[in-house]
Design an enzyme around this catalytic site. Structure first.
Site, PDB file in Angstrom:
ATOM      1  N   LYS A 252       0.725  -1.275  -0.187  1.00 46.47           N
ATOM      2  CA  LYS A 252       0.038  -0.029   0.146  1.00 46.47           C
ATOM      3  C   LYS A 252       0.912   1.129   0.202  1.00 46.47           C
ATOM      4  O   LYS A 252       1.199   1.724   1.514  1.00 46.47           O
ATOM      5  CB  LYS A 252      -0.788   0.033   1.076  1.00 46.47           C
ATOM      6  CG  LYS A 252      -1.551   1.032   1.221  1.00 46.47           C
ATOM      7  CD  LYS A 252      -2.975   0.992   2.524  1.00 46.47           C
ATOM      8  CE  LYS A 252      -4.036   1.911   2.175  1.00 46.47           C
ATOM      9  NZ  LYS A 252      -3.338   3.265   2.372  1.00 46.47           N
ATOM     10  N   ARG A 419     -17.030   0.627  -1.338  1.00 47.90           N
ATOM     11  CA  ARG A 419     -16.397   0.748  -0.299  1.00 47.90           C
ATOM     12  C   ARG A 419     -17.020  -1.117  -0.302  1.00 47.90           C
ATOM     13  O   ARG A 419     -18.126  -1.043  -0.214  1.00 47.90           O
ATOM     14  CB  ARG A 419     -16.893   1.059   0.517  1.00 47.90           C
ATOM     15  CG  ARG A 419     -15.649   0.882   1.885  1.00 47.90           C
ATOM     16  CD  ARG A 419     -15.540   2.136   3.100  1.00 47.90           C
ATOM     17  NE  ARG A 419     -15.182   3.313   2.502  1.00 47.90           N
ATOM     18  CZ  ARG A 419     -13.905   3.973   2.792  1.00 47.90           C
ATOM     19  NH1 ARG A 419     -12.852   2.794   2.622  1.00 47.90           N
ATOM     20  NH2 ARG A 419     -13.791   5.283   1.836  1.00 47.90           N
TER      21      ARG A 419
HETATM   22  P1  AMP Z   1      -7.498   4.793   1.996  1.00 46.87           P
HETATM   23  O1  AMP Z   1      -6.785   6.150   1.832  1.00 46.87           O
HETATM   24  O2  AMP Z   1      -5.948   4.731   3.533  1.00 46.87           O
HETATM   25  O3  AMP Z   1      -8.822   4.715   2.957  1.00 46.87           O
HETATM   26  O4  AMP Z   1      -6.670   4.107   1.103  1.00 46.87           O
HETATM   27  C1  AMP Z   1      -6.905   3.617  -0.353  1.00 46.87           C
HETATM   28  C2  AMP Z   1      -5.818   4.271  -1.165  1.00 46.87           C
HETATM   29  O5  AMP Z   1      -4.612   3.334  -1.088  1.00 46.87           O
HETATM   30  C3  AMP Z   1      -6.099   4.327  -2.463  1.00 46.87           C
HETATM   31  O6  AMP Z   1      -6.920   5.450  -2.620  1.00 46.87           O
HETATM   32  C4  AMP Z   1      -4.990   3.951  -2.881  1.00 46.87           C
HETATM   33  O7  AMP Z   1      -4.426   5.759  -2.903  1.00 46.87           O
HETATM   34  C5  AMP Z   1      -3.824   3.750  -2.056  1.00 46.87           C
HETATM   35  N1  AMP Z   1      -2.656   2.551  -2.597  1.00 46.87           N
HETATM   36  C6  AMP Z   1      -1.605   2.470  -2.894  1.00 46.87           C
HETATM   37  N2  AMP Z   1      -1.215   1.789  -3.273  1.00 46.87           N
HETATM   38  C7  AMP Z   1      -2.441   1.034  -3.171  1.00 46.87           C
HETATM   39  C8  AMP Z   1      -2.882  -0.655  -3.674  1.00 46.87           C
HETATM   40  N3  AMP Z   1      -1.590  -1.326  -3.926  1.00 46.87           N
HETATM   41  N4  AMP Z   1      -3.785  -1.010  -4.349  1.00 46.87           N
HETATM   42  C9  AMP Z   1      -4.783  -0.150  -4.010  1.00 46.87           C
HETATM   43  N5  AMP Z   1      -4.813   1.238  -3.456  1.00 46.87           N
HETATM   44  C10 AMP Z   1      -3.883   1.844  -2.943  1.00 46.87           C
END
Ligand code: AMP
Length: 589
Positions: A252, A419
């Protein structure tokens, strides 16, 4: 279509707070709307002229609206101002003044939706010298022909004060009832919206072609797809439980989500909020243009700040320097980025959003010509909690936030705009912020790339462990060095080179050059984290894990006053991790 029909529907909608009633009024309005103007009616009803991603706004200042009102009503500025002060509502003020307008024109043309829309469109696109006068005459022209109730809504629309509160979801409900054949068709209509982000286009298709048209609705290059979002869990067993024992885990990355649309040499970039950010990232545009092997494609990637010389990822905050309108060329070189692509949604005529994730990933790997700036996201097939933990720590070590765990089941489609459990993020309390600098011993070095050939690209740094009298690696640092520092360090370290790793140095990393522990540098990091690679405080906080300093930067201070044994200790690092610096020695293991 008469604009009066819209104005009267607005009046009813404004008077209710109940969503169901609001939907009913909207359904009435949509049923009275000829299909060829329905997209315009939808945009206007939300106070817009285009879907948001187009980025065209009306945004007329109140002052200009007042001048138009003076012109159309024949009243003076001070009386309009004082009425506005009383009501606090520019729309109502317009209604009042046009009701008592002094001159009645005999040759008014009734306002049509088409005319209102075209005039507002001109208004939004007028700029440059003389723009204010042009805008004034456009608004005044409409007001002159408007009834007082129409004037109220026109003025509210141009000043961005429509405030009807009609959410996207209400429009979808109304479309399902008015044209889809009933509420049960809402899901299909919503999907069309999720893959186009354009309620106007969705409305036109359902009004003209019915639900069959919606079923054939396709992803379009140039129209952003609403992003798929993840749920969150903190326990590996629970994650694997959701996926019947296996999933694909990905790093991530901690950056900005970018949805790239490519059509031949033309590339558009959209942010997570679906704004067009192409101008902000010409380097990303170029990467997509040259490294994607497809005529047309839509893919998603995380854009991450990196240190070009060491190849390390930089903290998210550095990307903030790229949020600018001017000085972009300088920012590109000062704050370079890399792209890690994690999904592909469309390639050369094929909508991939309904394909399972492993298939999409396969296609993604096929169309990316990887280089050091653009790669597919690091990924691993996970079957056990231990594998998940190990991969998590590797991700953290490399500067990521954690993992994105993804379903590999046949139903693992791209859930645009939703989501759900097909993606689960795994972030755990694994880090604490660093507020103080540390003094670390140089125990090894890595050769540089590019500019740094002949100097060292990055240094391997260690803490001191007095109990074991050894130096344990804690970070690799390639940032914060000036050219002068690089030369000076290179010279300084030559006399400490040893042919192999010193027996007092604990490291799992293989440095290109090893040194006897001698030189101490002051380093500022962003966070202390658990690490599967670094050896500081191994097994102390967690079995099998050491500790690392993330995002280290040389402060410029050589700690010649310190011997290697005076360097920051493993205990201190653990204390920083636990945020108990002041209690050192009292509670630590
Ligand atoms: P969050 O913003 O904490 O809800 O996490 C989701 C975000 O993580 C997504 O909107 C992407 O911008 C980011 N992200 C980073 N790496 C990945 C990945 N391998 N797959 C999907 N999202 C990712």
């Amino acid at each position: 279509m008469d604009y009066l029909i819209i104005a009267e529907a607005y009046k009813k909608i404004e008077a209710t707070t109940k969503r169901l009633e609001m939907t009913e009024y909207l359904v009435d309005l949509l049923k009275k709307t000829p299909p060829n103007v329905i997209s315009k009616v939808i945009y206007l009803t939300q106070g817009k002229l285009y879907p948001d991603f187009v980025g065209i706004e009306m945004g007329i200042a109140e002052k200009l609206a007042i001048r138009a009102l003076m012109w159309a009503s024949g009243s003076n500025e001070s009386s309009i101002q004082s009425e506005l002060l009383k009501s606090g509502d520019i729309g109502k003020t317009a209604e009042t003044f046009l009701t008592k307008r002094k001159q009645v024109t005999f040759f008014t043309k009734p306002l049509t939706v088409e005319r209102v829309y075209e005039t507002l469109d001109k208004l939004a696109k007028t700029s440059g010298s003389g723009a204010v006068d042009t805008k004034l005459s456009l608004i005044s022209g409409l007001l002159t022909d408007a009834t007082s109730i129409e004037a109220k809504w026109l003025i509210r629309t141009v000043t961005g004060n429509l405030r009807l509160g009609i959410a996207d979801m209400t429009v979808l409900d109304a479309l399902a009832i008015a044209y889809g054949g009933g509420k049960e068709t809402r899901e299909k209509i919503e999907r069309a919206y999720n893959i186009s982000s354009d309620l106007g286009r969705v409305a036109a298709v359902v009004a003209q072609q019915g639900i069959e048209g919606i079923e054939k609705f396709q992803v379009h290059v140039g129209e952003p797809i609403r992003p798929m979002l993840a749920e969150r869990l903190g326990v590996p067993e629970e994650i694997l439980g959701k996926y019947y024992g296996s999933c694909l885990a990905e790093y991530k990355y901690d950056g900005e989500r970018v949805q790239a649309h490519k059509k031949n040499d033309h590339v558009l970039l959209f942010s997570r909020r679906l704004e067009n950010i192409s101008k902000q990232y010409p380097d990303v545009v170029e990467l997509i243009r040259t490294q994607i092997d497809a005529q047309e494609a839509i893919l998603e990637a995380e854009c991450v700040a990196i240190d070009l010389e060491s190849g390390d990822m930089r903290p998210f905050q550095e990307l903030m320097h790229r949020r600018r309108k001017y000085g972009i060329e300088t920012a590109i070189t000062k704050y370079p980025i890399s792209l890690f692509s994690f999904d592909v949604l469309y390639v050369d005529g094929a909508d991939l959003t309904q394909q399972p994730f492993p298939k999409r990933r396969q296609i993604l790997e096929k169309i990316i010509k990887p280089n050091i700036r653009l790669k597919p996201a690091s990924q691993q097939l996970i079957k056990t909690s231990q594998q998940l933990e190990d991969f998590f720590e590797k991700a953290i070590e490399e500067g990521c936030e954690g993992l994105m765990c993804k379903s590999v089941n046949p139903d693992s489609v791209y859930q645009a705009g939703n989501r759900g459990w097909l993606w689960i993020k795994y972030k755990r309390d694994y880090k604490s912020e660093m507020t103080d600098t540390v003094d670390l011993v140089v125990v090894g070095a890595f050769h540089g790339r590019g500019k740094r050939v002949g100097a060292y690209g990055a240094l391997l740094l260690a803490t001191y462990n007095p109990e074991k009298d050894q130096f344990e690696t804690v970070t690799k640092c390639g940032t914060g060095f000036t050219d002068k520092d690089l030369c000076q360090l290179y010279e300084m370290l030559q006399k400490h080179i040893v042919p192999r790793k010193n027996s007092r140095v604990q490291s799992t990393l293989e440095a290109d050059v090893w040194f006897e522990p001698a030189v101490v540098l002051e380093i500022l990091g962003a966070e202390v984290t658990l690490s599967p690679i670094h050896m500081t405080a191994l097994d102390i906080v967690r079995r099998g894990s050491g500790m690392a300093i993330r995002f280290p930067r040389f402060t410029g201070k050589y700690r010649n006053d310190k011997s290697p044994q005076d360097a920051t200790t493993a205990k201190e690092i653990v204390a920083m991790y636990r945020g108990q610096l002041r209690k050192i020695g009292e509670t630590l293991p």
